[in-house]
Design an enzyme around this catalytic site. Structure first.
Site, mmCIF file in Angstrom:
data_model
loop_
_atom_site.group_PDB
_atom_site.id
_atom_site.type_symbol
_atom_site.label_atom_id
_atom_site.label_comp_id
_atom_site.label_asym_id
_atom_site.label_seq_id
_atom_site.Cartn_x
_atom_site.Cartn_y
_atom_site.Cartn_z
ATOM 1 N N ASP A 1 10.274 22.644 0.887
ATOM 2 C CA ASP A 1 10.258 21.430 1.695
ATOM 3 C C ASP A 1 11.667 21.196 2.233
ATOM 4 O OD1 ASP A 1 9.096 18.830 2.563
ATOM 5 O OD2 ASP A 1 7.685 19.230 0.952
ATOM 6 N N HIS B 1 0.299 15.457 -0.549
ATOM 7 C CA HIS B 1 0.919 14.578 -1.550
ATOM 8 C C HIS B 1 1.040 13.137 -1.087
ATOM 9 C CE1 HIS B 1 4.017 15.652 1.262
ATOM 10 N NE2 HIS B 1 4.792 14.701 0.811
ATOM 11 N N ASP B 2 0.707 12.856 0.165
ATOM 12 C CA ASP B 2 0.888 11.508 0.722
ATOM 13 C C ASP B 2 -0.416 10.750 0.899
ATOM 14 O OD1 ASP B 2 3.640 11.359 0.879
ATOM 15 O OD2 ASP B 2 3.749 12.203 2.893
ATOM 16 N N GLU C 1 6.112 18.062 9.830
ATOM 17 C CA GLU C 1 5.344 16.832 9.648
ATOM 18 C C GLU C 1 5.568 15.972 10.892
ATOM 19 O OE1 GLU C 1 4.970 13.156 6.435
ATOM 20 O OE2 GLU C 1 6.925 14.032 6.880
ATOM 21 N N ASP D 1 9.999 18.107 6.708
ATOM 22 C CA ASP D 1 9.678 16.693 6.527
ATOM 23 C C ASP D 1 10.111 15.879 7.748
ATOM 24 O OD1 ASP D 1 8.855 14.537 4.658
ATOM 25 O OD2 ASP D 1 10.959 13.945 4.759
#
Length: 573
Positions: free
Chosen positions: A99, A342-343, A265, A206
């Protein structure tokens, strides 16, 4: 014709290290634990492991507040452990991506510590510092009226230097100033090249479209007179220099290492033409992006109401899937397929049914949808065994996420003050469905205490149903969710031209109960039929499958004219 890069046909498995597997009994998952489970991931049929942030961090936002890009959080292990993980993946023909979190750092990062030391610091311009404003009564107020992602202002006052600094997320996550070239060069060296030199194969990037801000920071329009802070996403998404920055990072830090995979993202970018500017091969910016619309299904329409649940219709999902499946057709761009990360809450609980009688079939139905979609496929840990949301009776104290907690405490204050007396209850109802915590519960390995995740006290409580839903129970069971995922991942590779590269078409758009779509390529066709309800539904595409064979179904005895509750089928010709 577009190049068929290695990452296009890959299946990627996201590991959230805190919750995956604890090798030493301290209650936290760790990288040696991931290494230990690589044979399991290889047997599942995944090609790439995506490791969520494992960098050194104070962990205010579970590692998305990085204090040192070149070190690992001690609870997770060491840099050498990451190198062992790279080797374990590569030995099995798998890849590893990390990440990349470079919109902001931790306020404990040396860069920010030096930046806040004085207004004359040589790193002052590595972050956004601005003087205060004053209202008509002489009270100090922030430089602009922006509401941050975790509730509260995007500006925090620094008493030492008597200025505010910008943070889109928590106050412990100050935003880096990408307009300042020395900061960009340091990012490329410390966060990108350092790990590519260790052999990693790419990055999930990210908040990729937030690096370029409107740095005059004008006030956002007033949308809610009762709130001093206003949503201001337009001030930092897809800013004026964003493509310049991403091309530079590609040219200087990524391209020299070969065919590096990057998946960005990409929030708040609804126009497909705008997205192609990021993912077209000729753009030389990113391999692909996550369009977050599917994760936003059921969420409120504004940042402020994000966790107030809104009932949704199946046509909404269809339009989202169709949009991001078809936008790359005839272009040099690439897309992604996912429904968990994960969100977000778990897909079975959000999009189908986690009731005991339906949850396994629901998980398999969603698996059929995912494996037939064009693009690079992403699975999230536990999705392959049908993990579900935390039980509804869990209190807010069991929720650990900084974002959900921030929204809940804000709702408590508003309810207590009489501004909105029902908000706290409505927000809790939303968190039970949508909270990020659901995906962060410990991975359920077996029926031993804490689901076999740890021999110690877990940082987050294991799901109450782990004795029923776990890897060990499903491992050698031919009709389990896990076995089903192994089967469909093999089929995805067998029919790669059709599933991974095929053109997409919805064939029952107005139907609010079933989702049927066709994939086609080079004269071959597949028809995917999915029932998203608890009731049997008529199979409206009977005529279309007259000359096709049924490749797979998630029901033991499918009936041609009827889709059973949460049934899914794929036909091919």
């Amino acid at each position: 014709m577009a190049t068929n890069n290695w990452w296009k046909e890959a299946t990627v498995y996201q590991v959230y290290p805190a919750s995956f597997y604890d090798s030493n009994g301290d209650g936290w998952g760790d990288i040696p634990g991931v290494v230990a489970k690589i044979p399991y991931l290889h047997s599942l049929g995944v090609d790439v492991v995506w490791l969520s942030p494992m960098y050194d961090s104070p962990m205010h936002d579970m590692g998305y507040d990085v204090s040192d890009y070149e070190n690992v959080l001690p609870a997770y292990g060491t840099v050498q452990d990451v190198e062992r993980l790279v080797a374990a993946c590569h030995q099995r023909g798998m890849k590893l991506i990390l990440d990349l979190v470079v919109n902001h750092t931790s306020d404990q990062h040396d860069w920010f510590q030096e930046s806040r030391r004085s207004k004359d610091s040589d790193k002052r311009d590595w972050y956004f510092w601005r003087p205060p404003r004053y209202d008509k009564d002489g009270n100090r107020i922030p430089p602009s009226n922006y509401r941050g992602y975790f509730a509260g202002s995007t500006w925090t006052w620094d008493e030492h230097t008597q200025e505010y600094y910008l943070h889109l997320y928590a106050k412990e996550q100050p935003d880096l100033n990408w307009d300042h070239q020395p900061a960009r060069e340091a990012i490329y060296n410390s966060a990108v090249r350092f790990w590519l030199d260790k052999g990693v194969d790419g990055f999930r990037v990210d908040t990729v479209n937030k690096y370029s801000k409107h740095t005059d920071f004008p006030d956002a329009p007033i949308t809610d007179p009762k709130s001093e802070m206003k949503p201001a996403i337009q001030m930092w998404c897809n800013g004026p220099r964003i493509h310049e920055f991403l091309r530079e990072m590609y040219d200087q830090a990524l391209a020299p290492y070969g065919d590096i995979m990057t998946v960005g993202e990409l929030a708040n970018t609804p126009d497909p033409k705008q997205v192609l500017g990021y993912v077209g091969a000729s753009a030389k910016e990113l391999s692909m992006v996550f369009h977050l619309d599917i994760g936003h299904i059921g969420m409120g329409p504004s940042l402020e109401d994000k966790y107030i649940f809104h009932p949704w219709k199946l046509t909404q999902m269809k339009s989202i899937v169709e949009k991001w499946q078809s936008f790359v057709e005839g272009t040099d761009g690439w897309t992604t397929a996912f429904c968990e990360n994960h969100d977000n809450g778990r897909s079975v609980s959000r999009f189908a049914s986690d009731a005991p009688e339906f949850r396994e079939r629901s998980a398999k139905m969603l698996a059929l949808m995912m494996v037939a979609l064009t693009g690079t496929l992403f699975l999230y840990q536990g999705q392959e065994i049908g993990m579900i949301n935390a039980p509804h009776n869990w209190p807010i104290d069991e929720y650990r996420d900084i974002e959900g907690q921030g929204y809940y405490r804000e709702a408590e204050r508003r309810s207590a003050s009489g501004v909105d007396t029902t908000r706290k209850d409505r927000l809790m109802d939303g968190l039970r469905i949508l909270a990020r915590d659901h995906s962060r519960l410990p991975m359920q390995w077996n029926g031993s205490p804490h689901a076999g995740f740890t021999t110690g006290t877990p940082w987050m409580r294991a799901h109450d149903l782990y004795p029923e839903i776990n890897v060990q129970k499903q491992q050698n069971h031919p009709t389990s969710v896990l076995s089903f995922w192994k089967d469909v991942l093999r089929l995805r590779k067998e029919y790669r031209e059709l599933f991974i590269h095929g053109a997409f078409e919805v064939v029952d758009y107005g139907n609010q109960d079933t989702f049927c779509f066709i994939k086609s390529r080079d004269g071959n066709r597949a028809l995917v039929a999915l029932n998203f309800t608890r009731e049997s539904q008529p199979f409206t595409q009977v005529k279309n499958v007259a000359n096709m064979k049924m490749l797979i179904s998630n029901c033991k005895e499918p009936v041609l004219e009827t889709l059973q509750p949460f049934e899914g089928r794929i036909y091919v010709s």
